[in-house]
Design a protein around this motif. Structure first.
Motif, PDB file in Angstrom:
ATOM      1  N   SER A  73      -4.196 -19.059   4.969  1.00  0.00           N
ATOM      2  CA  SER A  73      -5.146 -18.719   6.399  1.00  0.00           C
ATOM      3  C   SER A  73      -4.817 -17.299   6.784  1.00  0.00           C
ATOM      4  N   ASN A  74      -3.587 -16.944   6.724  1.00  0.00           N
ATOM      5  CA  ASN A  74      -3.111 -15.561   7.118  1.00  0.00           C
ATOM      6  C   ASN A  74      -3.064 -14.772   6.104  1.00  0.00           C
ATOM      7  N   PHE A  75      -3.253 -13.380   6.366  1.00  0.00           N
ATOM      8  CA  PHE A  75      -3.449 -12.405   5.354  1.00  0.00           C
ATOM      9  C   PHE A  75      -2.525 -11.171   5.931  1.00  0.00           C
ATOM     10  N   THR A  76      -1.317 -10.898   5.361  1.00  0.00           N
ATOM     11  CA  THR A  76      -0.539 -10.010   6.107  1.00  0.00           C
ATOM     12  C   THR A  76      -0.548  -8.537   5.405  1.00  0.00           C
ATOM     13  N   LEU A  77       0.075  -7.698   6.106  1.00  0.00           N
ATOM     14  CA  LEU A  77       0.137  -6.262   5.518  1.00  0.00           C
ATOM     15  C   LEU A  77       1.471  -5.948   5.933  1.00  0.00           C
ATOM     16  N   LYS A  78       2.334  -5.766   5.031  1.00  0.00           N
ATOM     17  CA  LYS A  78       3.512  -5.346   5.305  1.00  0.00           C
ATOM     18  C   LYS A  78       3.993  -3.739   4.837  1.00  0.00           C
ATOM     19  N   ILE A  79       4.580  -3.080   5.783  1.00  0.00           N
ATOM     20  CA  ILE A  79       4.994  -1.986   5.373  1.00  0.00           C
ATOM     21  C   ILE A  79       6.662  -1.964   5.594  1.00  0.00           C
ATOM     22  N   ARG A  80       7.062  -1.494   4.417  1.00  0.00           N
ATOM     23  CA  ARG A  80       8.845  -1.686   4.269  1.00  0.00           C
ATOM     24  C   ARG A  80       9.566  -1.063   5.264  1.00  0.00           C
ATOM     25  N   SER A  81       8.896   0.450   5.385  1.00  0.00           N
ATOM     26  CA  SER A  81      10.024   1.244   5.857  1.00  0.00           C
ATOM     27  C   SER A  81       9.052   2.343   6.589  1.00  0.00           C
ATOM     28  N   THR A  82       8.671   2.160   7.701  1.00  0.00           N
ATOM     29  CA  THR A  82       7.606   2.936   8.343  1.00  0.00           C
ATOM     30  C   THR A  82       8.157   4.255   8.646  1.00  0.00           C
ATOM     31  N   LYS A  83       7.001   4.984   8.216  1.00  0.00           N
ATOM     32  CA  LYS A  83       6.911   6.515   8.567  1.00  0.00           C
ATOM     33  C   LYS A  83       6.253   7.055   9.866  1.00  0.00           C
ATOM     34  N   LEU A  84       6.590   7.890  10.535  1.00  0.00           N
ATOM     35  CA  LEU A  84       5.763   8.601  11.525  1.00  0.00           C
ATOM     36  C   LEU A  84       4.112   8.532  11.339  1.00  0.00           C
TER      37      LEU A  84
END
Lengths: 113, 112
Positions: A73-84
C-alpha cells in the motif's frame, strides 16, 4: 472519491541526514511516480515504478535516491544523505490500468538546512 | 526531447471575462495532453485531458481546452472567470504511460 495521500506534509532535516517520504497511492492503481518541484520552478519527474521495480528514472534520481513499495500500500521515496538542493516539494502520483491521468498527492515540502 | 512551453508567467483577467492560458508542446508520436491546477499549499489537481477524438475537451469547473495539432497547442479556456479560479496552472504532456513533462506554470489572477 479515492485520493493519493502523502506524509508528512512538511519535513525539516539537516544536511546529510536520511529522509523517507511516504505515499499511499489509490488502492487499485498500478503505476506510481515521484515528482519534485523546487520553489518557483517547474514540476520535474524523478522516477516511475511498476510491478515492484523502477520502470524509468530521470537524471535527477541518482544513487542518493531510492524507492520502495514495502507492504503493498505504501510507496516511499528515500533520500540517503540530503543536500541543500534537495529542498523542494515532492509529489507522489499514481495511475490505474487503462487510465491516462495521473492522480497527485498533496505533496511533502522538504526543507534541508 | 519532449517539452511543454507556457509562454506567460502571469495572466490577469477581470471576473466575468473570458480567460485563456496558453500552452504549446513538443512530443514524439501522438501527444497526451493535460491541464492541472495548483492552489496554495495544495497538490496538483487534474482539470482535463486530451487523448484522442474531439479537439475541444471539457473539464472540471467549466474549463475547456482546444487541441490544435498544426499549431501544437493546447490552450486552456473558460468563458467567464471567477475569483476562485485564481491559482497556478500547469500544462503537461506525455506519449502514453511515460512520465509527464510539465510546463513551468502560469499564475492566473482573477480580479473582482
Amino acid at each position: 472519491e479515492p485520493e493519493v495521500t502523502q506524509t508528512p506534509s512538511h519535513q525539516v532535516t539537516q544536511m546529510g541526514q536520511e529522509v523517507i517520504l511516504r505515499c499511499v497511492p489509490i488502492s487499485n492503481h498500478l503505476y506510481f511516480y515521484w515528482y519534485r518541484q523546487i520553489l518557483g520552478q517547474k514540476v520535474e519527474f524523478l522516477v516511475s515504478f511498476y510491478n515492484n521495480e523502477i520502470s524509468e528514472k530521470s537524471e535527477i534520481f541518482d544513487d542518493q535516491f531510492s524507492v520502495e513499495r514495502p507492504d503493498g500500500s505504501n510507496f516511499t521515496l528515500k533520500i540517503r544523505s540530503t543536500k541543500l538542493e534537495d529542498s523542494a516539494m515532492y509529489f507522489c502520483a499514481s495511475i490505474g490500468t487503462g487510465s491516462y491521468e495521473q492522480y497527485f498527492g498533496p505533496g511533502t515540502r522538504l526543507t534541508v538546512t | 526531447a519532449q517539452s511543454v512551453a507556457q509562454p506567460e508567467d502571469q495572466v490577469n483577467v477581470a471576473e466575468g471575462n473570458p480567460l485563456t492560458v496558453k500552452c504549446t508542446y513538443s512530443v514524439s508520436g501522438n501527444p497526451y495532453l493535460f491541464w492541472y491546477v495548483q492552489y496554495p499549499n495544495r497538490g496538483l489537481q487534474f482539470l482535463l485531458k486530451y487523448i484522442t477524438g474531439d479537439n475541444l475537451v471539457k473539464g472540471s469547473y467549466g474549463f475547456e481546452a482546444e487541441f490544435n495539432k498544426s499549431q501544437t497547442s493546447f490552450h486552456l479556456k473558460k468563458p467567464s472567470a471567477l475569483v476562485s479560479d485564481s491559482a497556478l496552472y500547469f500544462c503537461a504532456a506525455d506519449s502514453g504511460n511515460t512520465p509527464l513533462v510539465f510546463g513551468k506554470g502560469t499564475r492566473l489572477s482573477v480580479i473582482a
